[in-house]
Design a protein around this motif. Structure first.
Motif, PDB file in Angstrom:
ATOM      1  N   LEU A 160       0.825  -1.207   0.000  1.00 50.08           N
ATOM      2  CA  LEU A 160       0.000   0.000   0.000  1.00 50.08           C
ATOM      3  C   LEU A 160       0.863   1.262   0.000  1.00 50.08           C
ATOM      4  O   LEU A 160       0.506   2.267  -0.618  1.00 50.08           O
ATOM      5  N   LYS A 161       2.003   1.186   0.663  1.00 41.19           N
ATOM      6  CA  LYS A 161       2.935   2.322   0.649  1.00 41.19           C
ATOM      7  C   LYS A 161       3.469   2.541  -0.762  1.00 41.19           C
ATOM      8  O   LYS A 161       3.508   3.670  -1.252  1.00 41.19           O
ATOM      9  N   LYS A 162       3.852   1.460  -1.420  1.00 38.23           N
ATOM     10  CA  LYS A 162       4.342   1.571  -2.807  1.00 38.23           C
ATOM     11  C   LYS A 162       3.278   2.152  -3.731  1.00 38.23           C
ATOM     12  O   LYS A 162       3.590   2.857  -4.677  1.00 38.23           O
ATOM     13  N   ALA A 163       2.027   1.833  -3.440  1.00 35.34           N
ATOM     14  CA  ALA A 163       0.912   2.314  -4.264  1.00 35.34           C
ATOM     15  C   ALA A 163       0.510   3.751  -3.919  1.00 35.34           C
ATOM     16  O   ALA A 163      -0.372   4.316  -4.548  1.00 35.34           O
ATOM     17  N   GLY A 164       1.160   4.337  -2.899  1.00 36.58           N
ATOM     18  CA  GLY A 164       0.871   5.713  -2.532  1.00 36.58           C
ATOM     19  C   GLY A 164      -0.341   5.883  -1.625  1.00 36.58           C
ATOM     20  O   GLY A 164      -0.793   7.000  -1.404  1.00 36.58           O
ATOM     21  N   LYS A 165      -0.854   4.798  -1.081  1.00 38.65           N
ATOM     22  CA  LYS A 165      -2.018   4.878  -0.202  1.00 38.65           C
ATOM     23  C   LYS A 165      -1.625   5.102   1.258  1.00 38.65           C
ATOM     24  O   LYS A 165      -2.438   5.518   2.064  1.00 38.65           O
ATOM     25  N   ILE A 166      -0.369   4.809   1.587  1.00 38.64           N
ATOM     26  CA  ILE A 166       0.180   5.011   2.928  1.00 38.64           C
ATOM     27  C   ILE A 166       1.536   5.687   2.762  1.00 38.64           C
ATOM     28  O   ILE A 166       2.313   5.304   1.884  1.00 38.64           O
ATOM     29  N   ARG A 167       1.833   6.648   3.586  1.00 36.15           N
ATOM     30  CA  ARG A 167       3.145   7.306   3.523  1.00 36.15           C
ATOM     31  C   ARG A 167       4.177   6.615   4.403  1.00 36.15           C
ATOM     32  O   ARG A 167       5.347   6.573   4.073  1.00 36.15           O
ATOM     33  N   ALA A 168       3.755   6.088   5.550  1.00 39.29           N
ATOM     34  CA  ALA A 168       4.681   5.426   6.472  1.00 39.29           C
ATOM     35  C   ALA A 168       3.959   4.266   7.157  1.00 39.29           C
ATOM     36  O   ALA A 168       2.759   4.323   7.395  1.00 39.29           O
ATOM     37  N   VAL A 169       4.733   3.219   7.470  1.00 31.90           N
ATOM     38  CA  VAL A 169       4.208   2.018   8.128  1.00 31.90           C
ATOM     39  C   VAL A 169       5.017   1.802   9.398  1.00 31.90           C
ATOM     40  O   VAL A 169       6.240   1.980   9.405  1.00 31.90           O
ATOM     41  N   GLY A 170       4.355   1.402  10.465  1.00 34.42           N
ATOM     42  CA  GLY A 170       5.060   1.142  11.716  1.00 34.42           C
ATOM     43  C   GLY A 170       4.331   0.123  12.561  1.00 34.42           C
ATOM     44  O   GLY A 170       3.316  -0.442  12.147  1.00 34.42           O
ATOM     45  N   VAL A 171       4.876  -0.100  13.738  1.00 34.40           N
ATOM     46  CA  VAL A 171       4.284  -1.051  14.680  1.00 34.40           C
ATOM     47  C   VAL A 171       4.216  -0.400  16.052  1.00 34.40           C
ATOM     48  O   VAL A 171       4.938   0.544  16.343  1.00 34.40           O
ATOM     49  N   SER A 172       3.338  -0.918  16.892  1.00 35.42           N
ATOM     50  CA  SER A 172       3.311  -0.524  18.297  1.00 35.42           C
ATOM     51  C   SER A 172       3.141  -1.788  19.119  1.00 35.42           C
ATOM     52  O   SER A 172       2.566  -2.771  18.653  1.00 35.42           O
ATOM     53  N   ASN A 173       3.705  -1.753  20.310  1.00 33.54           N
ATOM     54  CA  ASN A 173       3.599  -2.862  21.258  1.00 33.54           C
ATOM     55  C   ASN A 173       4.342  -4.121  20.830  1.00 33.54           C
ATOM     56  O   ASN A 173       4.081  -5.193  21.366  1.00 33.54           O
ATOM     57  N   PHE A 174       5.247  -4.048  19.883  1.00 30.25           N
ATOM     58  CA  PHE A 174       6.076  -5.177  19.463  1.00 30.25           C
ATOM     59  C   PHE A 174       7.340  -5.184  20.318  1.00 30.25           C
ATOM     60  O   PHE A 174       7.868  -4.118  20.654  1.00 30.25           O
ATOM     61  N   ASP A 175       7.869  -6.374  20.625  1.00 26.89           N
ATOM     62  CA  ASP A 175       9.155  -6.414  21.313  1.00 26.89           C
ATOM     63  C   ASP A 175      10.265  -6.384  20.260  1.00 26.89           C
ATOM     64  O   ASP A 175      10.011  -6.423  19.042  1.00 26.89           O
ATOM     65  N   ALA A 176      11.506  -6.294  20.708  1.00 30.47           N
ATOM     66  CA  ALA A 176      12.648  -6.131  19.798  1.00 30.47           C
ATOM     67  C   ALA A 176      12.765  -7.297  18.817  1.00 30.47           C
ATOM     68  O   ALA A 176      13.067  -7.098  17.642  1.00 30.47           O
ATOM     69  N   ASP A 177      12.531  -8.516  19.271  1.00 35.25           N
ATOM     70  CA  ASP A 177      12.625  -9.681  18.392  1.00 35.25           C
ATOM     71  C   ASP A 177      11.544  -9.640  17.315  1.00 35.25           C
ATOM     72  O   ASP A 177      11.798  -9.992  16.154  1.00 35.25           O
ATOM     73  N   GLN A 178      10.344  -9.242  17.682  1.00 33.44           N
ATOM     74  CA  GLN A 178       9.259  -9.177  16.711  1.00 33.44           C
ATOM     75  C   GLN A 178       9.520  -8.094  15.662  1.00 33.44           C
ATOM     76  O   GLN A 178       9.236  -8.280  14.490  1.00 33.44           O
ATOM     77  N   VAL A 179      10.089  -6.986  16.081  1.00 33.06           N
ATOM     78  CA  VAL A 179      10.450  -5.928  15.122  1.00 33.06           C
ATOM     79  C   VAL A 179      11.567  -6.406  14.211  1.00 33.06           C
ATOM     80  O   VAL A 179      11.524  -6.207  13.001  1.00 33.06           O
ATOM     81  N   ALA A 180      12.562  -7.084  14.780  1.00 32.88           N
ATOM     82  CA  ALA A 180      13.698  -7.554  13.978  1.00 32.88           C
ATOM     83  C   ALA A 180      13.257  -8.510  12.872  1.00 32.88           C
ATOM     84  O   ALA A 180      13.818  -8.480  11.782  1.00 32.88           O
ATOM     85  N   THR A 181      12.251  -9.342  13.143  1.00 33.57           N
ATOM     86  CA  THR A 181      11.813 -10.281  12.109  1.00 33.57           C
ATOM     87  C   THR A 181      11.163  -9.564  10.931  1.00 33.57           C
ATOM     88  O   THR A 181      11.184 -10.073   9.819  1.00 33.57           O
ATOM     89  N   LEU A 182      10.614  -8.387  11.157  1.00 34.99           N
ATOM     90  CA  LEU A 182      10.026  -7.631  10.055  1.00 34.99           C
ATOM     91  C   LEU A 182      11.103  -7.024   9.164  1.00 34.99           C
ATOM     92  O   LEU A 182      10.875  -6.785   7.980  1.00 34.99           O
ATOM     93  N   ALA A 183      12.257  -6.776   9.729  1.00 37.87           N
ATOM     94  CA  ALA A 183      13.349  -6.146   8.994  1.00 37.87           C
ATOM     95  C   ALA A 183      14.160  -7.137   8.174  1.00 37.87           C
ATOM     96  O   ALA A 183      14.997  -6.730   7.369  1.00 37.87           O
ATOM     97  N   GLU A 184      13.917  -8.421   8.354  1.00 35.58           N
ATOM     98  CA  GLU A 184      14.696  -9.437   7.617  1.00 35.58           C
ATOM     99  C   GLU A 184      14.433  -9.396   6.145  1.00 35.58           C
ATOM    100  O   GLU A 184      13.403  -9.115   5.665  1.00 35.58           O
TER     101      GLU A 184
END
Length: 90
Positions: free
Chosen positions: A66-90
């Motif tokens: 959706l970001k690539k399509a211009g429908k969202i400018r930024a994507v993020g998370v809340s309430n995730f721990d460090a390991d859960q965030v790291a898996t998204l960055a892989e």
């Protein structure tokens, strides 16, 4: 705006395109957060751990599309721990 925990790309896309954008009356959203890392609130904050990893990743990828399509400018998370965030960055 926020979407609930891991719901998959198809559901995340549908929620943004068919509910959030029309309700707000805008063409794009500045920021969309995945609100929780767990599908069930009773597993929050750290009881879902690596469970639901595939669904979290699929949800994240849907929002990135959706970001690539211009429908969202930024994507993020809340309430995730460090390991859960790291898996998204892989």
């Amino acid at each position: 705006t926020k979407i609930p925990g891991p719901i998959g790309a198809k559901n995340a896309t549908s929620m943004i395109l068919n509910a959030s954008l029309p309700q707000m009356g805008v063409d794009y959203i500045d920021l969309v957060l995945i609100h929780f890392p767990c599908a069930e609130f009773k597993l929050f904050p750290n009881k879902c751990g690596p469970q639901e990893h595939a669904e979290r990743l699929d949800t994240w990828r849907g929002l990135l599309e959706l970001k690539k399509a211009g429908k969202i400018r930024a994507v993020g998370v809340s309430n995730f721990d460090a390991d859960q965030v790291a898996t998204l960055a892989e």
